[in-house]
Design a protein around this motif. Sequence first.
Motif, mmCIF file in Angstrom:
data_model
loop_
_atom_site.group_PDB
_atom_site.id
_atom_site.type_symbol
_atom_site.label_atom_id
_atom_site.label_comp_id
_atom_site.label_asym_id
_atom_site.label_seq_id
_atom_site.Cartn_x
_atom_site.Cartn_y
_atom_site.Cartn_z
ATOM 1 N N GLU A 97 -8.709 -8.906 -2.855
ATOM 2 C CA GLU A 97 -9.356 -7.708 -3.070
ATOM 3 C C GLU A 97 -9.967 -7.287 -2.217
ATOM 4 N N ALA A 98 -10.884 -7.391 -1.801
ATOM 5 C CA ALA A 98 -11.296 -7.409 -0.596
ATOM 6 C C ALA A 98 -11.328 -6.698 0.561
ATOM 7 N N LEU A 99 -9.351 -7.295 1.186
ATOM 8 C CA LEU A 99 -8.837 -6.973 1.265
ATOM 9 C C LEU A 99 -7.923 -5.760 1.841
ATOM 10 N N SER A 100 -7.646 -5.620 0.408
ATOM 11 C CA SER A 100 -7.636 -4.143 -0.081
ATOM 12 C C SER A 100 -8.189 -2.920 -0.652
ATOM 13 N N VAL A 101 -9.885 -3.125 -0.611
ATOM 14 C CA VAL A 101 -10.101 -2.567 -0.793
ATOM 15 C C VAL A 101 -10.906 -1.925 1.600
ATOM 16 N N ILE A 102 -10.565 -2.535 2.086
ATOM 17 C CA ILE A 102 -11.075 -2.446 3.737
ATOM 18 C C ILE A 102 -9.560 -1.789 3.957
ATOM 19 N N LYS A 103 -8.491 -2.116 3.418
ATOM 20 C CA LYS A 103 -7.538 -1.309 4.039
ATOM 21 C C LYS A 103 -6.898 0.159 3.197
ATOM 22 N N MET A 104 -8.522 0.119 2.471
ATOM 23 C CA MET A 104 -8.200 1.452 2.000
ATOM 24 C C MET A 104 -9.164 2.507 2.418
ATOM 25 N N THR A 105 -10.301 1.885 3.091
ATOM 26 C CA THR A 105 -11.217 2.214 3.794
ATOM 27 C C THR A 105 -10.868 2.809 5.047
ATOM 28 N N LYS A 106 -10.126 1.832 5.331
ATOM 29 C CA LYS A 106 -9.463 1.946 6.813
ATOM 30 C C LYS A 106 -9.104 3.576 6.966
#
Length: 679
Positions: free
Chosen positions: A504-513
Amino acid sequence: MESFPTRICGGMHHISEAVFVRMCEIVGTSQQVAIRRETEDLMEMVGRRVKSYDSTIMMLSGSHREGFRLEGSDIDFMFWPKNHRVIMDMSQSVYYNTANTALILSDSSESPPGFTLLQLLTPTTNSDVQSACVRMNDRVYISSSIWRQLTCSIVFQNSTAHGPCGSGVRGRLEYDTAWCFECDFWPLFASSWLDRCHLWPDSEVVHDIVRNGCHFVAIGHPLGPHEHEEWRLSFSQAEYKLVSSMNHCQFLIYGLLKLFLKEVMNQQSEETNKLLCSYHMKTTIFWAIQQNTLPHWCPQNLLAGFWVCFKLLLKWVYEGVCPNFFIPQNNMFLTKVHGSAQNRLFLQLHELYKKGLACLLQSSSIRSYIINVLYNPRLSICTDESKMRSEVDCDVELVNESSKVVFPTLELFGLTKAILTIEHLLESPLTQYQVTIIQKLTASFFQNTAFEFHNMYTYTGCNKQMYIADKMSCHMLKLAAKFGCISDMLYIAMYYYKTLRYREALSVIKMTKVKLAPPYLMYRGHVDRERYTEAVGGQSWSTRIRQAVAVEITLDNRISYISELIPEQQSALQNKFPSLCIPVFVMLHFLEFLCYRHIDTTLSQAALDELQVLVHHDQGLYVRDLGRDISWEILGICQQITGNLQAALYSYQQSLITQYSLHMIHAATHRRIQDVISH
């Protein structure tokens, strides 16, 4: 004697306009200054309302509070215990509940004008106040010199005494912290000021100033009978309100006086360069405006206004008398500007006076602008502020100011009060800038509360409570991201990492990127103005901030966010530094590395490689000078986790030797170095 040289006098209005434009570039337009002031006003209002009665109030004062952002200026803070009040006579004691308020009586019967003794009337639980008490004539007084010693380094360690303040440097910023006492009443010996306020300031400002009283700072008069016990009256709040009531031309003349002091007057000789200070310039402009020495304070008359102030200052130096604006009997030249030093200073200023306004050519900041007009007399000069600065400039100003806003950490029982405060503010008339600051405040409030909730209920071990707290924390973080800027999404990623939800954290990080990738991104004042305007120009501020703005990640050091950074937070707290301010791209790669460690080691290494390139090669675009210590530290932590101890050692060493060690994390860095060496 000719006041203005003939060559300048002919086109003085034209030159005034050029200097007006230059001063707007240096000081800011009225809109930019308003953003700075309104940010601080709102922060102070919220801070006062949410603080408990036995807490400490902090107020930004001095030139920074007034709206200046001049390079090299220090930042002044005032602190005082909320549950202590100074009264001017015993009859005023009826306004207080002495069960929870310690009363202090101002006794100025034996002190010079503007100074007083402070007699403690009721018991206090404040240990510093108790330790500063001395007995004189069977009465208990608070000694200013003892109080100054006790409070000098409360805010920042290893501060040195400077007047009533503790002074030092953090990063590139010089600071002054003054611990004082508040009085709700206007002092009787400043009543003559009220009688002078016929034309300026207007009655509404006068009433506001009187209603807010004054402060007492810990410094005695060197020629007074009780120098070590006396306190000086401070009208810092009143001065801020006076500066705020100036029109922008008057404010720019004040700025020009400060600039002229630094670049010209204080460069005359070592013997005199410490005699005049910025406070004398402020006093000069106050008197000049109140005495109505200029009928129109406008861009065309800017140099005439400057000249009026300079002549008044010259007169004061000649007479050896600089009257305090509120208490004229208090001569602020008494202890410094006298004797041979006074004579030398007068001669130097008189030489400048004989040159007329040509003396401004000695100012490196405005010289070229004056010369440009002299050699191009038909040059067209626009003094319309709206054309000097674009919408993007105001956005940059607002982002810079709002990024400093961090909601004070509260115990959970105080959260209701904080929410009610925000709700109450939303019902009152607000400027567009203040709405933005409230958004930032609320986002910060939700973010910190979310982590506080999780930390609190983790320790209880009750599954149901933890489940409810988790739901509330997730909801608050998502809400904060909805009306916050792009970088606010990383708080969600931090929370997911903290609660072991790596995917879930990586999903948010990808979106932020993805959101951080567009070429119109505004970050740390850097922005492609044309692309930014094309992408979000003309849209609401809420839309612009969500789609095109990122700020650094601020971690309150009293809250645990990421276990890997706890040593750094503890080290900073030991050095009384309240937060870690981490460049957004450093935090993004850091979180990506941490999460991928549990999922895919190849992608984890890729994230570390990106972080390494950023920290090693960035030229200040994404990692500012003041963020390099924590950035090298984070890189070292990642390298140490992967077992690359040699690289980690190098990174930690770089963290220690960065030019500006803002975050005071040395203790943590040294421990990490020892850990690396031992392995």
